[in-house]
Design a protein around this motif. Structure first.
Motif, PDB file in Angstrom:
ATOM      1  N   ALA A  89      85.214 -87.149 -36.047  1.00  0.00           N
ATOM      2  CA  ALA A  89      86.141 -88.165 -35.541  1.00  0.00           C
ATOM      3  C   ALA A  89      87.327 -88.325 -36.480  1.00  0.00           C
ATOM      4  CB  ALA A  89      85.422 -89.499 -35.369  1.00  0.00           C
ATOM      5  N   ASP A  90      87.764 -87.212 -37.086  1.00  0.00           N
ATOM      6  CA  ASP A  90      88.870 -87.278 -38.046  1.00  0.00           C
ATOM      7  C   ASP A  90      90.147 -87.839 -37.433  1.00  0.00           C
ATOM      8  OD1 ASP A  90      87.462 -86.421 -40.213  1.00  0.00           O
ATOM      9  OD2 ASP A  90      88.329 -84.414 -40.294  1.00  0.00           O
ATOM     10  N   ASP A  91      90.283 -87.722 -36.117  1.00  0.00           N
ATOM     11  CA  ASP A  91      91.512 -88.183 -35.467  1.00  0.00           C
ATOM     12  C   ASP A  91      91.708 -89.688 -35.553  1.00  0.00           C
ATOM     13  OD1 ASP A  91      89.154 -87.733 -33.699  1.00  0.00           O
ATOM     14  OD2 ASP A  91      90.350 -88.832 -32.222  1.00  0.00           O
ATOM     15  N   VAL A  92      90.644 -90.446 -35.842  1.00  0.00           N
ATOM     16  CA  VAL A  92      90.780 -91.910 -35.910  1.00  0.00           C
ATOM     17  C   VAL A  92      90.430 -92.465 -37.286  1.00  0.00           C
ATOM     18  CG1 VAL A  92      90.443 -92.256 -33.445  1.00  0.00           C
ATOM     19  CG2 VAL A  92      88.448 -92.285 -34.972  1.00  0.00           C
ATOM     20  N   ILE A  93      90.143 -91.604 -38.258  1.00  0.00           N
ATOM     21  CA  ILE A  93      89.799 -92.081 -39.601  1.00  0.00           C
ATOM     22  C   ILE A  93      91.075 -92.163 -40.437  1.00  0.00           C
ATOM     23  CG2 ILE A  93      88.532 -91.573 -41.720  1.00  0.00           C
ATOM     24  CD1 ILE A  93      86.435 -90.157 -39.946  1.00  0.00           C
ATOM     25  N   ALA A  94      91.432 -93.383 -40.823  1.00  0.00           N
ATOM     26  CA  ALA A  94      92.691 -93.618 -41.531  1.00  0.00           C
ATOM     27  C   ALA A  94      92.591 -93.328 -43.021  1.00  0.00           C
ATOM     28  CB  ALA A  94      93.152 -95.054 -41.319  1.00  0.00           C
ATOM     29  N   GLY A  95      91.392 -93.367 -43.585  1.00  0.00           N
ATOM     30  CA  GLY A  95      91.247 -93.141 -45.011  1.00  0.00           C
ATOM     31  C   GLY A  95      89.796 -93.137 -45.418  1.00  0.00           C
ATOM     32  N   THR A  96      89.557 -92.740 -46.665  1.00  0.00           N
ATOM     33  CA  THR A  96      88.204 -92.709 -47.224  1.00  0.00           C
ATOM     34  C   THR A  96      88.222 -93.335 -48.604  1.00  0.00           C
ATOM     35  OG1 THR A  96      87.683 -90.659 -46.042  1.00  0.00           O
ATOM     36  CG2 THR A  96      86.260 -91.256 -47.868  1.00  0.00           C
ATOM     37  N   ALA A  97      87.386 -94.344 -48.795  1.00  0.00           N
ATOM     38  CA  ALA A  97      87.240 -95.003 -50.093  1.00  0.00           C
ATOM     39  C   ALA A  97      85.999 -94.438 -50.768  1.00  0.00           C
ATOM     40  CB  ALA A  97      87.109 -96.515 -49.909  1.00  0.00           C
ATOM     41  N   SER A  98      86.180 -93.790 -51.911  1.00  0.00           N
ATOM     42  CA  SER A  98      85.083 -93.164 -52.641  1.00  0.00           C
ATOM     43  C   SER A  98      84.673 -94.026 -53.824  1.00  0.00           C
ATOM     44  CB  SER A  98      85.512 -91.782 -53.137  1.00  0.00           C
ATOM     45  OG  SER A  98      84.598 -91.274 -54.076  1.00  0.00           O
ATOM     46  N   ALA A  99      83.422 -93.859 -54.251  1.00  0.00           N
ATOM     47  CA  ALA A  99      82.951 -94.572 -55.439  1.00  0.00           C
ATOM     48  C   ALA A  99      83.772 -94.190 -56.669  1.00  0.00           C
ATOM     49  CB  ALA A  99      81.473 -94.272 -55.678  1.00  0.00           C
ATOM     50  N   ASP A 100      84.364 -92.985 -56.653  1.00  0.00           N
ATOM     51  CA  ASP A 100      85.183 -92.550 -57.783  1.00  0.00           C
ATOM     52  C   ASP A 100      86.489 -93.330 -57.888  1.00  0.00           C
ATOM     53  OD1 ASP A 100      83.306 -90.642 -58.439  1.00  0.00           O
ATOM     54  OD2 ASP A 100      84.292 -89.042 -57.305  1.00  0.00           O
TER      55      ASP A 100
END
Length: 220
Positions: free
Chosen positions: A123-134
């Motif tokens: 569903a990459d078309d609707v994912i605005a960003g990714t918050a990582s533990a790093d």
């Protein structure tokens, strides 16, 4: 007004918790520090250093921790092709995005692992960003991961943020950040545990949340 829909990944959108449990359990066995699958499973959702502190004790050997992390990473990578989305995962993300929410993933995964998880969700078309533990100094159950996810969605205020997760750490992080915590039991925890950790509501899996979307925090 922009609103943030923050989703944990492992055990929430992707059926990976028991693969992680198997990888960590084998990593501990290989280093001569056997642990039970139950104890590993209940520590999932914590950042790696906190998971190891919970299972080894606060005063554990840092070299052993490095060995365990490396072993887990190698063992878990053998499962990438087995990763599958939980029922309704992609449909839920798209339905939430269609309602005007900015979708952000909150995960400790990075690199090839993150790519494998995103392929599974599809569903990459609707994912605005990714918050990582790093990206944060403190992982869940501290509120910082939720605050960072809000910033990726466009500095959305806490009261306009919903965080969906499968662990008690997710519920506590959302509550401490002032967001609305929504639990799912597809990661393996009982609904009662998620309620006790602060969940505003609990669903069986993404498909069940999708079915109730109009009366959930996403529809209000």
């Amino acid at each position: 007004m922009t609103r943030a829909a923050v989703f944990d990944v492992d055990g929430t959108l992707v059926d990976s918790n028991y693969l992680h449990t198997a990888a960590w359990t084998e990593a501990f066995r290989q280093t001569g520090h056997p642990v039970t699958g139950r104890d590993v499973h209940r520590a999932l959702g914590l950042p790696g250093h906190d998971l190891l502190a919970r299972l080894l004790g606060e005063e554990h050997d840092p070299d052993l921790a490095d060995t365990l992390r490396a072993a887990h990473k190698t063992l878990y990578a053998t499962h990438f092709e087995r990763l599958r989305p939980l029922p309704g995962a992609a449909d839920l993300l798209r339905a939430v995005a269609d309602r005007g929410w900015r979708v952000v993933l909150a995960t400790s995964a990075d690199g090839e692992e993150l790519q494998a998880l995103r392929r599974a969700i599809d569903a990459d078309d609707v994912i605005a960003g990714t918050a990582s533990a790093d990206d944060v100094s403190e992982g869940k159950p501290a509120p910082e991961p939720v605050h960072h996810a809000r910033s990726l969605a466009g500095d959305v205020p806490p009261e306009q943020t919903v965080f969906v997760g499968d662990s008690v750490w997710d519920m506590r992080a959302a509550s401490r950040a002032g967001a609305t915590p929504v639990g799912v039991t597809c990661g393996g925890l009982a609904a009662e545990e998620l309620w006790a950790a602060g969940a505003a509501e609990v669903h069986a899996d993404p498909a069940a949340l999708l079915d109730a979307l109009s009366v959930s925090p996403f529809g209000r």
